[in-house]
Scaffold this motif. Sequence first.
Motif, PDB file in Angstrom:
ATOM      1  N   SER A  25      32.525 -10.594  97.837  1.00 19.92           N
ATOM      2  CA  SER A  25      32.471 -11.250  96.703  1.00 19.92           C
ATOM      3  C   SER A  25      33.409 -10.801  95.651  1.00 19.92           C
ATOM      4  O   SER A  25      34.359 -11.424  94.865  1.00 19.92           O
ATOM      5  N   LYS A  26      33.216  -9.542  95.243  1.00 21.78           N
ATOM      6  CA  LYS A  26      33.711  -8.886  94.078  1.00 21.78           C
ATOM      7  C   LYS A  26      35.383  -8.939  94.255  1.00 21.78           C
ATOM      8  O   LYS A  26      36.129  -8.803  93.598  1.00 21.78           O
ATOM      9  N   HIS A  27      35.815  -8.262  95.664  1.00 23.91           N
ATOM     10  CA  HIS A  27      36.972  -8.348  96.153  1.00 23.91           C
ATOM     11  C   HIS A  27      37.671  -9.420  96.033  1.00 23.91           C
ATOM     12  O   HIS A  27      38.933  -9.455  95.315  1.00 23.91           O
ATOM     13  N   ALA A  28      37.288 -10.560  96.503  1.00 18.32           N
ATOM     14  CA  ALA A  28      37.897 -11.825  96.301  1.00 18.32           C
ATOM     15  C   ALA A  28      37.867 -12.277  94.967  1.00 18.32           C
ATOM     16  O   ALA A  28      38.887 -12.764  94.613  1.00 18.32           O
ATOM     17  N   VAL A  29      36.953 -11.873  94.188  1.00 18.46           N
ATOM     18  CA  VAL A  29      37.122 -12.461  92.747  1.00 18.46           C
ATOM     19  C   VAL A  29      38.414 -11.708  91.952  1.00 18.46           C
ATOM     20  O   VAL A  29      38.791 -12.469  91.270  1.00 18.46           O
ATOM     21  N   VAL A  30      38.516 -10.561  92.450  1.00 18.80           N
ATOM     22  CA  VAL A  30      39.652  -9.964  91.727  1.00 18.80           C
ATOM     23  C   VAL A  30      41.042 -10.391  92.439  1.00 18.80           C
ATOM     24  O   VAL A  30      41.890 -10.736  91.584  1.00 18.80           O
ATOM     25  N   CYS A  31      40.909 -10.948  93.678  1.00 18.31           N
ATOM     26  CA  CYS A  31      42.272 -11.484  94.133  1.00 18.31           C
ATOM     27  C   CYS A  31      42.387 -12.910  93.429  1.00 18.31           C
ATOM     28  O   CYS A  31      43.563 -13.166  92.886  1.00 18.31           O
ATOM     29  N   ASP A  32      41.397 -13.499  93.035  1.00 15.09           N
ATOM     30  CA  ASP A  32      41.392 -15.023  92.431  1.00 15.09           C
ATOM     31  C   ASP A  32      42.012 -14.763  91.015  1.00 15.09           C
ATOM     32  O   ASP A  32      42.800 -15.526  90.455  1.00 15.09           O
TER      33      ASP A  32
END
Length: 254
Positions: free
Chosen positions: A155-162
Amino acid sequence: MASIVITGSASGIGAATAAMLREAGHQVVGVDVAGAEVCVDLSSAAGRAAAIDGALTRCGGRIDALVLCAGLGATHAPEKIASVNYFGVSELLDGFKGALEAGTMKSVVVVASVAATHGEWEGSPLREAFLAGDEEKARALCAATGHAAAAYAASKHAVVCDVRRRAAAWGARGVRLNAVAPGAVETPLLQQSIADPVVGKATAAFIPPLGRRAEPAEIAQVIGFLLSDAASYVHGSLLVVDGGIDALARPCRF
Ligand code: NAI
């Protein structure tokens, strides 16, 4: 005086950020499950819509800056971590974009985690589900991992991508968008991890290279910097604020 919306304002890093910004004379509209100006549950789409409505109403449709800090640690159900940590950020970014364009500071900080930098995510179906906005699939894939820590990191990796994938469009509208990645911060979330039967011992034993964990105010100060004009050319960045954890784990990857 600026109007600044902060999620997760009732505790830890969010509370320290709210206190710092109020002290500086700003109007803070806190969003949290309880103890905030707007009390909602960001784990559901209805709660997220209520957060957007409630904050926009309180700010008169214009938001000067936004801090998305609400999050669950790796001691909760994986699917709930997915909903709060990713969709509780992504949907609020969408919902507040217009109001931020009308604001004065035009700056957003998303609180991720150093966990975002760990793991191999190239071609990951879980990351794709997050980035496609498919909450049902992301929740199911997180649940299937059977590990809250895996859901948390994803979830934290994806939020940085977002955050980073919005940089072009948001930059063109004059709104700066950045993420911070704390490591271990003395908050109730960390205490829950230390008390956890699975991850507790390792969490308690690990001390970052600086020799101590961070105080919430030390993360709040970096958030304040990123929101301010002092960071006027910082955009689309991930600022790691972890006392050296990331450098210790992967010195030659950055
Ligand atoms: P905290 O537990 O003290 O504060 C988190 C806040 O988010 C709480 O007030 C909580 O009520 C709110 N929140 C949680 N679920 C919510 C929901 N469904 N709806 C609305 N609000 C909700 O934790 P802390 O440490 O201040 O965490 C803030 C952010 O920092 C989180 O995103 C966390 O992942 C991140 N972080 C924290 C680290 C740490 O060591 N404390 C390390 C790395 C990242």
